[in-house]
Design an enzyme around this catalytic site. Structure first.
Site, short mmCIF file in Angstrom:
data_model
loop_
_atom_site.label_atom_id
_atom_site.label_comp_id
_atom_site.label_asym_id
_atom_site.label_seq_id
_atom_site.Cartn_x
_atom_site.Cartn_y
_atom_site.Cartn_z
N GLN A 100 0.77 -1.22 -0.15
CA GLN A 100 0.07 0.04 -0.08
C GLN A 100 0.83 1.46 -0.02
OE1 GLN A 100 -1.33 0.37 4.60
NE2 GLN A 100 -1.74 -1.67 3.67
N HIS A 102 0.27 5.81 0.78
CA HIS A 102 -0.90 6.86 1.31
C HIS A 102 -0.64 8.24 0.56
CE1 HIS A 102 -1.59 4.00 4.59
NE2 HIS A 102 -0.11 4.37 5.10
N GLU A 119 3.86 8.31 8.14
CA GLU A 119 3.64 7.45 9.37
C GLU A 119 4.96 6.95 9.85
OE1 GLU A 119 0.50 4.75 8.16
OE2 GLU A 119 2.05 3.16 7.61
N HIS A 177 4.74 0.42 0.99
CA HIS A 177 5.28 -0.22 2.24
C HIS A 177 4.10 -1.46 2.57
CE1 HIS A 177 2.45 2.96 3.53
NE2 HIS A 177 1.96 2.01 4.41
N ARG A 197 -4.57 0.63 -1.43
CA ARG A 197 -3.94 -0.76 -1.58
C ARG A 197 -3.79 -0.96 -2.92
NH1 ARG A 197 -9.08 -2.39 0.81
NH2 ARG A 197 -8.96 -2.67 2.93
#
Length: 343
Positions: A100, A102, A119, A177, A197
């Protein structure tokens, strides 16, 4: 009225989830595949509910809305329009998560009206042979990306990292990641639930239906840049707070405390989220005298107005992870950055 906030369990079932989070948090075990514990959340789809003090039973969003500056800090409240900018979780991966990526703030705001999602991961436990994916190991083109998604070989071009307890990885928005099976970790991220995804091994979700993929959106979000080292290096945190991550979105410190330890973070003008990774301690606020018991696998939000406190370990060593917003930049760091830009 301002005091440190503890929260009710906020557990999420997912197809790749395991069975460690409930025992880790001192809850009765179950056969449900629990993959995530949203420790401190102001995401509207799953906000934290306060379990202590005067605000017991209220959701975190409504309490912050009533006291934005006292809880978040003046600067944080202004910058993020009275919203908590972080979400922290414990994650238990029995099986591999999807590959996936972001979106960054601009893309997430434009398409979803939400924050982007950068993150970091702190590995708490890792089974022998456990690994994860972070970044590309070699340059690929967008066309090759599309081809490898189609033929199921995308993992062949990802940087594959063996992991152990204490390892740290930073995943800025745009970095491909996946957490893989056998890992229990703490995650600090921007307050967003937007995930694209890329590849999910052809497996069904809990409902038996194929999980949605976002291949085209992911292609727009992906950063194909290759890094020499994706792992974050830091020093031993024994009886001091060691900075492991300093990003535009959050600052993260880790500490192992075996004796009383004073923390005064008021200069950062920010709330502090403290996650107890191991052991247990009492946190005593110096300005109010309020105390809370912070147990292993639980988290507390300390409002900015009272972020001056003592950590009192109850037995042996307590390992903590703190996350906050750094509104007090180091002048030396700024000077060094200026020299780097000038050169």
């Amino acid at each position: 009225m301002i005091y440190p906030l503890l929260f009710e369990p906020n557990l999420h079932e997912v197809v790749w989830g395991g069975h460690r989070l409930r025992p880790y948090k001192g809850l009765p075990p179950s056969s449900d595949p629990i993959g995530e514990s949203w420790e401190v959340s102001a995401v509207p789809s799953s906000p934290s509910v306060i379990r202590n003090g005067e605000w017991q039973g209220l959701d975190l969003i409504s309490v912050i809305r009533a006291h934005p500056e006292a809880i978040l800090g003046h600067k944080v409240s202004q910058t993020y329009h009275g919203q908590l900018p972080l979400l922290v979780k414990f994650i238990d991966a029995r099986d591999d998560l999807s590959i996936q990526v972001h979106p960054n703030d601009e893309m997430a705001q434009r398409l979803h009206g939400k924050m982007g999602k950068s993150e970091m991961w702190y590995i708490i436990q890792a089974e022998e042979g456990a690994h994860l994916y972070a970044g590309f190991k070699a340059s690929i083109t967008p066309d090759e990306y599309q081809r490898r998604i189609a033929d199921g070989t995308i993992t062949e071009v990802l940087a594959d990292h063996p992991v152990k307890a204490g390892d740290v990885f930073y995943l800025p928005a745009g970095r491909v990641h996946a957490i893989c099976g056998g890992i229990l970790l703490a995650e600090v991220q921007q307050s967003s639930d937007v995930t694209y995804r890329i590849y999910d091994y052809g497996r069904p979700g809990i409902d038996g239906k194929p999980r949605e993929l976002h291949t085209d959106l992911a292609a727009q979000a992906l950063d194909f840049h290759v890094e020499a080292n994706y792992r974050t290096e830091y020093v031993d945190p024994a009886n001091r707070a060691v900075q492991v991550i300093d990003t535009p979105y959050f600052d993260v410190r880790v500490m192992e405390v075996s004796r009383p330890f004073h923390r005064d973070l008021r200069k950062y003008d920010s709330f502090v989220i403290s996650m107890c990774l191991e052991g247990a301690c009492t946190l005593r606020m110096r300005s109010t005298g309020d105390e809370v018991l912070l147990q292993s696998a639980h988290s507390v939000l300390i409002p900015a107005a009272i972020a001056d406190y003592d950590i009192l370990p109850l037995s042996g060593t307590t390992r903590l992870l703190d996350a906050f917003i750094d509104n007090h930049p180091d002048p030396f760091a700024l000077f060094t950055r200026f020299l780097h830009i000038s050169s």
